[in-house]
Design a protein around this motif. Structure first.
Motif, PDB file in Angstrom:
ATOM      1  N   GLU A 409       0.834  -1.204   0.000  1.00 58.31           N
ATOM      2  CA  GLU A 409       0.000   0.000   0.000  1.00 58.31           C
ATOM      3  C   GLU A 409       0.868   1.252   0.000  1.00 58.31           C
ATOM      4  O   GLU A 409       0.624   2.201  -0.759  1.00 58.31           O
ATOM      5  N   ASP A 416       2.802   6.510  -7.019  1.00 60.70           N
ATOM      6  CA  ASP A 416       1.881   7.570  -7.439  1.00 60.70           C
ATOM      7  C   ASP A 416       2.475   8.954  -7.219  1.00 60.70           C
ATOM      8  O   ASP A 416       2.180   9.902  -7.947  1.00 60.70           O
ATOM      9  N   THR A 443      -1.913  -2.851  -8.855  1.00 58.12           N
ATOM     10  CA  THR A 443      -3.238  -3.411  -9.132  1.00 58.12           C
ATOM     11  C   THR A 443      -4.011  -3.692  -7.849  1.00 58.12           C
ATOM     12  O   THR A 443      -5.244  -3.603  -7.827  1.00 58.12           O
ATOM     13  N   THR A 444      -3.303  -4.001  -6.776  1.00 56.99           N
ATOM     14  CA  THR A 444      -3.963  -4.357  -5.512  1.00 56.99           C
ATOM     15  C   THR A 444      -4.391  -3.123  -4.733  1.00 56.99           C
ATOM     16  O   THR A 444      -5.486  -3.092  -4.157  1.00 56.99           O
ATOM     17  N   TYR A 445      -3.553  -2.085  -4.712  1.00 60.52           N
ATOM     18  CA  TYR A 445      -3.806  -0.957  -3.812  1.00 60.52           C
ATOM     19  C   TYR A 445      -4.146   0.346  -4.523  1.00 60.52           C
ATOM     20  O   TYR A 445      -4.584   1.299  -3.870  1.00 60.52           O
ATOM     21  N   ASN A 446      -3.971   0.425  -5.828  1.00 63.18           N
ATOM     22  CA  ASN A 446      -4.290   1.665  -6.546  1.00 63.18           C
ATOM     23  C   ASN A 446      -5.449   1.497  -7.521  1.00 63.18           C
ATOM     24  O   ASN A 446      -5.708   2.394  -8.333  1.00 63.18           O
ATOM     25  N   ASN A 447      -6.102   0.349  -7.459  1.00 62.15           N
ATOM     26  CA  ASN A 447      -7.258   0.073  -8.322  1.00 62.15           C
ATOM     27  C   ASN A 447      -6.929   0.215  -9.802  1.00 62.15           C
ATOM     28  O   ASN A 447      -7.780   0.606 -10.606  1.00 62.15           O
ATOM     29  N   LYS A 448      -5.710  -0.080 -10.157  1.00 61.17           N
ATOM     30  CA  LYS A 448      -5.320  -0.046 -11.567  1.00 61.17           C
ATOM     31  C   LYS A 448      -5.528  -1.424 -12.186  1.00 61.17           C
ATOM     32  O   LYS A 448      -5.392  -2.445 -11.519  1.00 61.17           O
ATOM     33  N   THR A 449      -5.840  -1.418 -13.454  1.00 57.31           N
ATOM     34  CA  THR A 449      -5.918  -2.683 -14.168  1.00 57.31           C
ATOM     35  C   THR A 449      -4.491  -3.186 -14.430  1.00 57.31           C
ATOM     36  O   THR A 449      -3.519  -2.426 -14.309  1.00 57.31           O
ATOM     37  N   GLN A 450      -4.385  -4.457 -14.808  1.00 59.93           N
ATOM     38  CA  GLN A 450      -3.076  -5.008 -15.142  1.00 59.93           C
ATOM     39  C   GLN A 450      -2.421  -4.194 -16.259  1.00 59.93           C
ATOM     40  O   GLN A 450      -1.230  -3.884 -16.215  1.00 59.93           O
ATOM     41  N   GLU A 452      -2.969  -1.044 -17.091  1.00 65.48           N
ATOM     42  CA  GLU A 452      -2.583   0.298 -16.613  1.00 65.48           C
ATOM     43  C   GLU A 452      -1.309   0.235 -15.770  1.00 65.48           C
ATOM     44  O   GLU A 452      -0.434   1.100 -15.891  1.00 65.48           O
TER      45      GLU A 452
END
Length: 472
Positions: A409, A416, A443-450, A452
């Protein structure tokens, strides 16, 4: 190296083969003549081969100091730090730069080749190398002197440990008297023997030293080796310290790997021998330091290399830094932290980004190199977070990629915020796994797709905000 094949098994395979397909052999037009000369000289056909990625002249440096960084214990590799005195050469370097160390072949291995080829009596005799003009397309390789001695040539110019190519094996087979030995060498070169070549030569890292040891009747003219052995290239090593603080000394850190068959790494074994020959290694770990040893007549040829991958501190020190350096990969980050500390001392009113360092080794009591120095940077606020993992100890977290994910996280937030990432280590697969771990954090903590997350890391690589210095 452990020989992994049986000649008898290969001969049995061959007994059921009616014919094999061999590549066309190129005729060797090199001819070497010996001349008695009281003052042997080494001369090339033109300029000497250039130093790869050179950013300075070649300098012969004394070893001013050395120390062992790991415990004297069979459970861990020997890791040393060597300090070169470069006071007189005006080197300009900074954290993240590397040097090239110009090695030489092991004396015992050079002598073994000369002995096998019955050339011991001519080892120090001057030679002149020429080309038979009747053979088209034959040239003297640029790394081979046209005038020198066999001892110099085999010690400094050719890589005796290079893996054998098929055409070299085929050339060797032509000078192998024992019929069974010749058949096996030819099989390795053939189309039908490709699997055996991959399994036994490539995967076994067999070199000409091994061939002479296994195939006793293989005794080619020295010209065959001259035509086929590649250049003995310099080896790159990360500089541990920064020249911004002190440009009179260059420190490198290296581990000595046991390759089997009584061999260690060519350059690292050579450096270890340099220091251990002059000073007997103490058994007490706390006494394994020698200062101002000035190894007489044993200077080491080194030069600065161009930093083409941008592996150095960014100009924007307000951005966060994430440093990942398991094992000896932590070495360049000592220089990074030295430069950061100097920058903070000289800019007390400036804001600096957080600095995180991930380090891993097997056992904190055996191979936790630079432990005192790194904890010192942490206590003085140069490091903001120091994460350690020990793979052979009873911990849930075993590897640096696990530690990164555990802090996922915070790592995602640092990325970022424009963090710069530097990864250094001795295994290319490790570097790929770490890259995948950073993607997983995003992908786990920033809600990004693979997609992205992959693009973000790829963009960082293009912008030199994600830099890797990996070797194998």
């Amino acid at each position: 190296m452990v020989v992994s094949f049986s000649m008898q098994n290969i001969l049995e395979t061959l007994s059921g083969t009616t014919s094999i397909t061999l590549p066309a052999i190129k005729e060797n037009g090199l001819q070497l003549d010996y001349h008695n000369n009281d003052k042997p000289e080494t001369v090339y056909n033109g300029a000497e081969p250039p130093l790869p990625f050179a950013n300075s002249v070649l300098y012969h440096a004394n070893i001013a100091e050395w120390k062992r960084l790991t415990a004297v214990d069979d459970r861990c590799k020997a890791v040393y730090e060597v300090t070169f005195d470069v006071t007189d050469c005006n080197f300009t370097f900074k954290a993240g730069d590397t040097i090239g160390v110009v090695p030489q072949n092991n004396e015992d291995e050079v002598n073994a080749v000369l002995r096998h080829l019955d050339l011991e009596s001519l080892a120090d005799t001057s030679y002149i190398l020429r080309v038979d003009s009747s053979i088209k397309g034959c040239k003297i390789p640029p790394h081979i002197p046209v005038k020198s001695t066999l001892k110099y040539l085999l010690t400094h110019c050719v890589d005796l440990r290079s893996i054998l190519k098929k055409l070299f094996l085929l050339a060797l087979s032509r000078f192998t008297k024992d019929e069974d030995e010749r058949k096996v060498l030819e099989y390795f070169c053939s189309k039908e023997g490709s699997t055996a070549y991959q399994a036994h030569i490539l995967n076994g890292n067999l070199c000409v030293l091994d061939i002479f040891n296994i195939f006793k009747s293989c005794k080619p003219p020295i010209e065959v080796l001259i035509a086929n052995l590649p250049r003995l290239l310099p080896r790159p090593y990360s500089i541990v310290n920064t020249g911004v603080k002190d440009s009179s000394k260059i420190k490198i850190c290296f581990s000595v790997i046991d390759l089997g068959n009584k061999r260690s790494g060519l350059t690292t074994g050579w450096l270890e021998k340099k220091i251990s020959n002059e000073f007997e290694l103490e058994k007490d770990f706390n006494q394994l330091t020698i200062v101002d040893c000035d190894i007489v007549n044993n200077k080491i040829p080194i030069y600065l290399r161009k930093n083409i991958c941008g592996f150095s501190l960014p100009e924007n020190l307000e951005a966060p830094l994430i440093l990942v350096g398991p094992g000896t990969g932590v070495a360049p980050f000592i220089g990074f932290l030295e430069e950061l500390e100097l920058a903070k001392e000289n800019n007390r009113n400036k804001t600096f980004g957080d600095v995180w360092l991930f380090f891993g080794c097997r056992d904190s009591t055996l191979d936790f190199i630079y432990e005192k120095e790194l904890n010192g940077f942490l206590s003085r606020g140069v490091l903001n977070k120091f994460c350690t993992v020990f793979s052979r100890m009873d911990n849930a977290v075993k590897y640096v990629q696990d530690a990164i994910l555990q802090e996922g996280e915070s790592i995602a937030k640092l990325l970022d915020d424009g963090a710069f990432v530097f990864v250094s280590g001795d295994v290319n697969t490790m570097a790929m796994q770490i890259k995948e771990t950073f993607v997983k954090c995003l992908t786990t903590y920033n809600n990004k797709t693979q997609e992205e997350a992959d693009k973000l890391i790829s963009d960082m690589v293009k912008e030199k905000r994600y830099c890797v210095d990996a070797w194998s």
